[in-house]
Every structure is written in C-alpha cells, then in structure tokens.
Design an enzyme around this catalytic site. Structure first.
Site, mmCIF file in Angstrom:
data_model
loop_
_atom_site.group_PDB
_atom_site.id
_atom_site.type_symbol
_atom_site.label_atom_id
_atom_site.label_comp_id
_atom_site.label_asym_id
_atom_site.label_seq_id
_atom_site.Cartn_x
_atom_site.Cartn_y
_atom_site.Cartn_z
ATOM 1 N N ARG A 188 41.734 25.233 56.711
ATOM 2 C CA ARG A 188 40.666 24.457 56.092
ATOM 3 C C ARG A 188 39.604 24.200 57.158
ATOM 4 N NH1 ARG A 188 45.623 22.266 54.594
ATOM 5 N NH2 ARG A 188 46.129 22.399 52.369
ATOM 6 N N LYS A 220 46.771 18.372 55.835
ATOM 7 C CA LYS A 220 46.798 17.146 55.040
ATOM 8 C C LYS A 220 48.096 16.390 55.294
ATOM 9 C CE LYS A 220 43.934 18.953 51.274
ATOM 10 N NZ LYS A 220 43.877 19.249 49.818
ATOM 11 N N HIS A 262 35.497 27.480 52.816
ATOM 12 C CA HIS A 262 36.784 27.564 52.123
ATOM 13 C C HIS A 262 37.002 28.942 51.504
ATOM 14 C CE1 HIS A 262 40.144 24.931 51.163
ATOM 15 N NE2 HIS A 262 40.259 25.539 50.005
ATOM 16 N N ARG A 279 39.372 30.945 53.455
ATOM 17 C CA ARG A 279 40.768 30.582 53.192
ATOM 18 C C ARG A 279 41.268 31.312 51.940
ATOM 19 N NH1 ARG A 279 44.597 26.555 54.166
ATOM 20 N NH2 ARG A 279 45.603 25.628 52.342
ATOM 21 N N HIS A 317 50.421 24.970 51.897
ATOM 22 C CA HIS A 317 50.411 24.443 50.533
ATOM 23 C C HIS A 317 51.643 23.577 50.290
ATOM 24 C CE1 HIS A 317 47.652 27.903 49.018
ATOM 25 N NE2 HIS A 317 46.963 26.875 49.493
ATOM 26 N N TYR A 339 46.635 32.432 43.750
ATOM 27 C CA TYR A 339 45.968 33.546 44.424
ATOM 28 C C TYR A 339 46.540 34.884 43.970
ATOM 29 C CZ TYR A 339 44.000 30.030 47.521
ATOM 30 O OH TYR A 339 43.315 28.952 48.016
#
Length: 231
Positions: free
Chosen positions: A59, A84, A156, A159, A182, A191
C-alpha cells in the site's frame, strides 16, 4: 441522540455490483516506469518508489513509511512491511529493485530509522504528492500506451497489478494473500476473477467436444435392433 445514531448505523448498506479492480498490464507498467528522469535525484526516487510498489504490492503508506533498516539487501533480499493493524509481513525483492534502492541511498543517504522516500527538503513524501506525480507520468506514458487514457491510475493500481500478475503466473492464492497482507482470502480471490489472462489459459485447456464419426454401438448391433422391433 445516541439511540437514534445506533438505529441509523443498523440500516443495511444498499447492495450494488462490485466493480473489477483497475490493474495495469505489464506493458503499461513498463511505460509508466520509463517516464521518470533517472538522471535526477527526484526521478531516481520516483522510479525506485514505483518499482518498489510493483515489486512488493505494498500500500502507498506502507511504502512511504519504509526505512532502510526494514530492508535486507543481502541475498535472499526481502523487505519487512507494516500494514493495517500494525501487522508485519515479509516480501521478497527482485535484484533490480534492491539495486534501485541501493543507488537511491547512495545519492540520498538516510539513517536506518529514517524514511527512505523523501522530498527535496528531506521531509517524508505524502500520498497526495505521489498521486500528483504519478498522474503526470501516466499522462505522458499514455502517448505510447493509449490504453492508459481510459484508466484511473493511482498508486494502489500497482498493488492490483502485482496481485493479478501473480495470479497469472500461477502463484498459489494463499501465497498471494500472505504477500499482500490480506485479512480475508475473499479479497485475494477477487483478483483471480478479474484476471482475463488466467481465464483465457483455462479456456484453452478445455478441449472442444469431438463429433462422433461412428454410429453408437446399439445401432450397430443388428440383434438388438431386431429385439427392439418386437417390443
């Protein structure tokens, strides 16, 4: 007003079709990476940053928070990213990316705990600043890759490109999940659905049904046909 706020928060969100993630084709990535003027410190920094985004699938804020101490330059080269929830993950680095980062540190030395990607004043880059510079590079790259004119490219998008290209290369979906950090595997599966190249390869592996040249065995058996006539 707390009770009323709770009631509002319990209103379900309207369902809507999920749009496919915008990702870049390899040719488009190459065209964008070719735009920064690498003879200047600013161009070298931008080229290294965009290459790092594509290599790691990080990110934008994860990349901007990167410090030299988080990079392993010796083989096997890798980087430790903090995502995150302060969750850390390790991503491998290509030799080309390591070389770009080394050259950037040679031109702009940084302490082990200092941000790697900084502006001309030595202050950390902002995400909005990167988006502004990227928009200029995309506009120029669109002259050689017209498909970029219809895409909304952001940091992004690199990514997304990393994820889709890993799927296309046949990398296991659980490995990609760990690579990108993730929480849910459903996010990574998104994806796989968006990757047209994988769908095309899967379609090529499905053979077309062959047309029967000979009659079925029951039609070639005269005694069976005679018996059926007696019914």
């Amino acid at each position: 007003m707390i009770a009323q706020c709770v009631e509002i928060l319990h209103i379900p969100i309207k369902r809507a079709p999920l749009s496919e993630p915008c990702y870049l084709d390899p040719a488009e990535v190459t065209a964008i990476l070719a735009q920064p003027d690498r003879s200047t410190l600013e161009g070298m920094r931008d080229h290294a940053l965009l290459s790092f985004l594509y290599n790691s699938g990080a990110r934008i804020q994860e990349a901007l928070d990167l410090c030299p101490e988080a990079i392993r330059f010796d083989s096997p080269s890798c980087v430790r990213l903090t995502g995150k929830g302060r969750k850390e993950r390790i991503c491998p680095l290509w030799p080309e990316t390591v070389l770009l980062l080394k050259k950037l540190l040679e031109r702009k030395p940084r302490a082990p705990d200092q941000r790697l990607f900084v502006n001309r004043y030595g202050e950390p880059l902002s995400a909005s600043g990167v988006r502004f510079k990227l928009a200029r590079y995309v506009k120029t790259a669109a002259e050689t890759e017209p498909s970029l004119q219809t895409k909304h490219v952001t940091p992004h998008s690199f990514r997304h490109a990393t994820a889709v290209h890993l799927v296309s290369a046949g990398v296991d979906i659980t490995v990609i999940r760990s690579w990108l950090g993730h929480v849910s595997l459903d996010t990574t599966n998104h994806y796989a659905k968006a990757n047209l190249e994988t769908k095309r390869k899967a379609l090529e592996q499905v053979s077309l049904p062959t047309t029967a040249v000979h009659q079925p065995s029951w039609k070639r058996d005269a005694s069976l046909l005679a018996w059926l006539d007696t019914l």
